[in-house]
Write an enzyme that holds these catalytic residues in place. Structure first.
Site, PDB file in Angstrom:
ATOM      1  N   CYS A  63       0.795  -1.236   0.000  1.00 39.16           N
ATOM      2  CA  CYS A  63       0.000   0.000   0.000  1.00 39.16           C
ATOM      3  C   CYS A  63       0.824   1.282   0.000  1.00 39.16           C
ATOM      4  O   CYS A  63       0.264   2.370  -0.063  1.00 39.16           O
ATOM      5  CB  CYS A  63      -0.961   0.009   1.183  1.00 39.16           C
ATOM      6  SG  CYS A  63      -0.183   0.349   2.780  1.00 39.16           S
ATOM      7  N   CYS A 109       1.937  -3.951   8.384  1.00 37.35           N
ATOM      8  CA  CYS A 109       1.632  -2.589   7.959  1.00 37.35           C
ATOM      9  C   CYS A 109       0.301  -2.209   8.606  1.00 37.35           C
ATOM     10  O   CYS A 109      -0.682  -2.950   8.505  1.00 37.35           O
ATOM     11  CB  CYS A 109       1.532  -2.530   6.438  1.00 37.35           C
ATOM     12  SG  CYS A 109       0.929  -0.934   5.832  1.00 37.35           S
ATOM     13  N   CYS A 132      13.143  -6.648  12.166  1.00 38.02           N
ATOM     14  CA  CYS A 132      13.758  -7.529  11.178  1.00 38.02           C
ATOM     15  C   CYS A 132      12.724  -7.709  10.054  1.00 38.02           C
ATOM     16  O   CYS A 132      11.713  -8.389  10.231  1.00 38.02           O
ATOM     17  CB  CYS A 132      14.095  -8.851  11.860  1.00 38.02           C
ATOM     18  SG  CYS A 132      15.096  -9.954  10.884  1.00 38.02           S
TER      19      CYS A 132
END
Length: 162
Positions: A63, A109, A132
């Site tokens: 996105c 996200c 990470c």
């Protein structure tokens, strides 16, 4: 705790609707879809952003939400790009992950929910955290570049890469 509609840095955190998600997912390679949508992991030491040293911003591959800045990237020796802090804490969601017989914190996200990687408590100061992150989950926008706005939210000008 609910996710705010707008992050402190001015980005919409409203998730893509079903049509937008379908369009975004259609643009992924099979490997990207495996990691971003199915919580996979790319092999260590092979990601395209592992050795990226240029200044810029690392955004969600799905996105395009800005997630990390170059100045928080460090060499962890783990084989994946590592960062000690997100660009905006509201842009990354932490979820308890008990897969593979261990307890870890998965990072997603905050806007689209795509898998990014994991965060561990063994990073450098000042946060002592190590995000990470799979290279394949990110896209790098160099300083002076334009942030993508695949959802047409108009917030890609809210953060300068330079």
């Amino acid at each position: 705790m609910s996710t705010p509609a707008i992050s402190p840095s001015g980005f919409s955190l409203s998730p893509p609707d079903a049509e937008e998600r379908k369009r975004l997912e259609a643009g992924l390679t099979r490997e990207e879809a495996e990691v971003l949508l199915h919580h996979g992991t790319e092999a260590p030491f092979c990601g395209g952003l592992l050795d990226q040293k240029d200044t810029g911003i690392y955004c969600c591959r799905l996105c395009a939400l800005p997630l990390f800045q170059h100045k928080t990237k460090f060499e962890s020796g783990t084989g994946w790009p590592s960062f000690w802090a997100p660009i905006d804490e509201a842009h990354v969601t932490a979820v308890r992950d008990t897969s593979y017989g261990m307890v870890r914190i998965e990072t997603l996200c905050a806007r689209c929910g795509s898998h990014q990687g994991h965060v561990f408590p063994d990073g450098p100061p000042p946060t002592r955290l190590r995000y990470c992150i799979n290279s394949i989950s990110l896209e790098f926008v160099p300083d002076g570049g334009t942030l993508r706005d695949p959802l047409g939210r108009g917030d890609n000008a809210g953060l300068q890469t330079a």
